[in-house]
Write an enzyme that holds these catalytic residues in place. Structure first.
Site, mmCIF file in Angstrom:
data_model
loop_
_atom_site.group_PDB
_atom_site.id
_atom_site.type_symbol
_atom_site.label_atom_id
_atom_site.label_comp_id
_atom_site.label_asym_id
_atom_site.label_seq_id
_atom_site.Cartn_x
_atom_site.Cartn_y
_atom_site.Cartn_z
ATOM 1 N N ASP A 158 -5.779 19.241 -14.704
ATOM 2 C CA ASP A 158 -6.252 17.961 -15.193
ATOM 3 C C ASP A 158 -5.862 17.937 -16.742
ATOM 4 O O ASP A 158 -6.577 18.528 -17.343
ATOM 5 C CB ASP A 158 -7.539 17.836 -14.879
ATOM 6 C CG ASP A 158 -8.289 16.481 -15.343
ATOM 7 O OD1 ASP A 158 -7.513 15.667 -16.076
ATOM 8 O OD2 ASP A 158 -9.344 15.980 -15.027
ATOM 9 N N TYR A 214 -14.591 17.756 -15.560
ATOM 10 C CA TYR A 214 -15.305 16.444 -15.321
ATOM 11 C C TYR A 214 -16.141 16.436 -14.155
ATOM 12 O O TYR A 214 -15.621 16.793 -13.125
ATOM 13 C CB TYR A 214 -13.915 15.486 -15.166
ATOM 14 C CG TYR A 214 -14.139 14.068 -14.749
ATOM 15 C CD1 TYR A 214 -14.619 13.359 -15.878
ATOM 16 C CD2 TYR A 214 -14.597 13.651 -13.778
ATOM 17 C CE1 TYR A 214 -14.987 12.121 -15.676
ATOM 18 C CE2 TYR A 214 -14.761 12.269 -13.391
ATOM 19 C CZ TYR A 214 -15.040 11.645 -14.455
ATOM 20 O OH TYR A 214 -15.332 10.182 -14.524
ATOM 21 N N ARG A 237 0.893 -1.244 -0.086
ATOM 22 C CA ARG A 237 0.025 0.220 0.000
ATOM 23 C C ARG A 237 0.735 1.295 -0.095
ATOM 24 O O ARG A 237 0.386 2.186 -0.596
ATOM 25 C CB ARG A 237 -1.001 0.081 1.291
ATOM 26 C CG ARG A 237 -1.940 1.053 1.389
ATOM 27 C CD ARG A 237 -3.157 0.892 2.086
ATOM 28 N NE ARG A 237 -2.810 0.320 3.206
ATOM 29 C CZ ARG A 237 -2.829 0.779 4.401
ATOM 30 N NH1 ARG A 237 -2.217 2.055 4.672
ATOM 31 N NH2 ARG A 237 -2.454 -0.094 5.424
HETATM 32 C C1 LIG Z 1 -12.205 9.936 -16.226
HETATM 33 C C2 LIG Z 1 -11.653 11.491 -15.936
HETATM 34 C C3 LIG Z 1 -11.538 11.589 -14.701
HETATM 35 C C4 LIG Z 1 -11.866 10.605 -13.297
HETATM 36 O O1 LIG Z 1 -10.778 9.313 -13.374
HETATM 37 P P1 LIG Z 1 -11.312 7.935 -13.184
HETATM 38 O O2 LIG Z 1 -10.032 7.084 -13.539
HETATM 39 O O3 LIG Z 1 -12.480 7.432 -13.971
HETATM 40 O O4 LIG Z 1 -11.419 7.824 -11.690
HETATM 41 C C5 LIG Z 1 -11.186 12.756 -14.192
HETATM 42 N N1 LIG Z 1 -11.062 13.853 -15.238
HETATM 43 C C6 LIG Z 1 -11.152 13.576 -16.460
HETATM 44 C C7 LIG Z 1 -11.085 14.738 -17.299
HETATM 45 C C8 LIG Z 1 -11.607 12.413 -16.777
HETATM 46 O O5 LIG Z 1 -11.755 12.139 -18.115
#
Ligand SMILES: *Cc1c(COP(=O)(O)O)cnc(C)c1O
Length: 384
Positions: free
Chosen positions: A180, A107, A55
């Site tokens: 992101d 998102y 972990r």
């Molecule tokens: C899919 C996505 C997430 C979340 O990620 P997961 O792997 O589904 O938990 C966050 N931001 C964006 C832009 C995404 O496309």
């Protein structure tokens, strides 16, 4: 075998070779999966190797983290059990009473989680319009805003935010910028080199690229108390990636450049083909000159404009959903960044609180023959 030059190979080479891996004992050219959850100690109780318990970290995961860190030109990388695992661990580092600034359109899972933190433990959320830099400036409260979270290009309208300007605004207010960059993987954009402090990816998407692993990743530009806190949060929340997933992720990463470049080429060709289509009210794609932030996109998306685009159908919700229903080459499904093309009526997926237009269809463009994709969408639109 050709002589290897002394200069450091390019990142393209490093990634294709998974870090020029050769197993010292067996000569294997593929990193093995190390499933052990625990790691032995010597007689004096010192550790045999670098690991204690899975972990906290394990060899296969660390191998993938090393590759991702090189890709992002970062200081350190941590992989998580999902993108949401990474995002929620980061939000966990914000003290009650402090605030996060984030765009209205982003998102939806990350935004929902931030709203929940606001309701449950007083981590304020200040929303801004991603298309308006003045709105971002207004959302920052110096001394209170701990994190500015941006997503660029942003789901599902593909607004592009100037990363360098956002980083400057964050730093002037004593905050950090988190980007992101899921829809602009490091082939296209490297936010840390533009001043971002932490880059986030849902590795479920382009980084793995085959729709068969759930994973998330954070990479820091430099050491900081928040990054240390983040690593503690990850271990405490148990949001760690497993070795098998890490192995698949390494395999997917090896073709990252090929996949993303082909998806970008396909998406640009499709966007251009449908840009002025009589059945459409618009095509949203940062690579089109008609895109509102095309200039910024050109400046900071240097390896293509990615595989994500949306169309606005001239019609209502029912007519729009019928278009996705008629597609035969595209698969109607959520998610993105895989080698296969997907189409999604985004409003239906986000639910009744969604602010996504009812006539919007989001496409994740894959690596197929683009002529097949264009023909498929043409036939689906013919009956609108
Ligand atoms: C899919 C996505 C997430 C979340 O990620 P997961 O792997 O589904 O938990 C966050 N931001 C964006 C832009 C995404 O496309």
């Amino acid at each position: 075998m050709s002589e290897r030059s002394n200069s450091k190979p390019s990142i393209r080479t490093t990634i294709a070779q998974a870090g020029h891996f050769i197993d010292r004992e067996t000569g294997a050219v593929i990193p093995a999966i190390q499933p052990s959850t625990t790691f032995a100690r010597k007689k004096d109780y010192s550790l045999v190797g670098d690991y204690i318990y899975s972990r906290n970290g394990s060899p296969t995961v660390a191998h993938a983290e090393g590759l991702l860190c090189e890709l992002e030109e970062g200081f350190e990388t941590r992989l998580f059990a999902s993108g949401m695992g990474a995002a929620s661990a980061l939000v966990e580092t914000v003290d009650s009473g402090q605030r996060i600034a984030a765009p209205t359109i982003m998102y939806h899972g990350v935004k929902s989680w931030m709203l929940r933190q606001q309701a449950m433990r007083d981590v304020g959320l200040d929303l801004f319009d991603a298309a308006d830099p003045a709105s971002l400036a207004r959302a920052i409260i110096p001394g209170k805003t701990a994190i500015i979270w941006i997503e660029t290009p942003a789901n599902p309208t593909w607004d592009v935010i100037d990363i360098k300007a956002a980083a400057d605004a964050a730093h002037a207010a004593g905050a950090i910028l988190v980007v992101d960059s899921t829809c602009a993987p490091p082939v296209i954009s490297k936010p840390l080199t533009l001043g971002a402090d932490i880059v986030f990816h849902s590795a479920t998407k382009y980084l793995n690229g085959h729709s068969d692993v759930t994973a998330g990743v954070l990479t820091a530009r430099e050491a900081s108390p928040r990054w240390e806190s983040l690593k503690q949060a990850q271990v405490g929340l148990g949001a760690t990636l497993g070795s098998f997933e890490a192995y698949l992720l390494i395999r997917g990463l090896r073709t990252l450049f090929l996949r993303v470049e082909q998806a970008s080429r396909n998406a640009l060709a499709l966007a251009k083909h449908f840009e002025k289509h009589p059945k459409l009210a618009g095509v949203l794609y940062p690579g089109l000159e008609s895109h509102a932030q095309h200039k910024i996109a050109k400046k900071q998306m240097t390896g293509g404009f990615g595989g994500m685009l949306s169309i606005l159908v001239k019609g209502d919700e029912a007519q729009t959903r019928r278009v996705t229903g008629r597609l035969k080459v595209f698969t109607p499904a959520t998610s993105l960044g895989g080698v296969e093309s997907l189409a999604e009526h985004r409003k239906s997926v986000e639910g009744p609180h969604s602010i996504v237009p009812e006539n919007l269809i989001r496409f994740s463009i894959g690596i197929e023959d683009v002529a097949d994709l264009i023909a498929d969408l043409e036939q689906a639109l013919a009956e609108v």
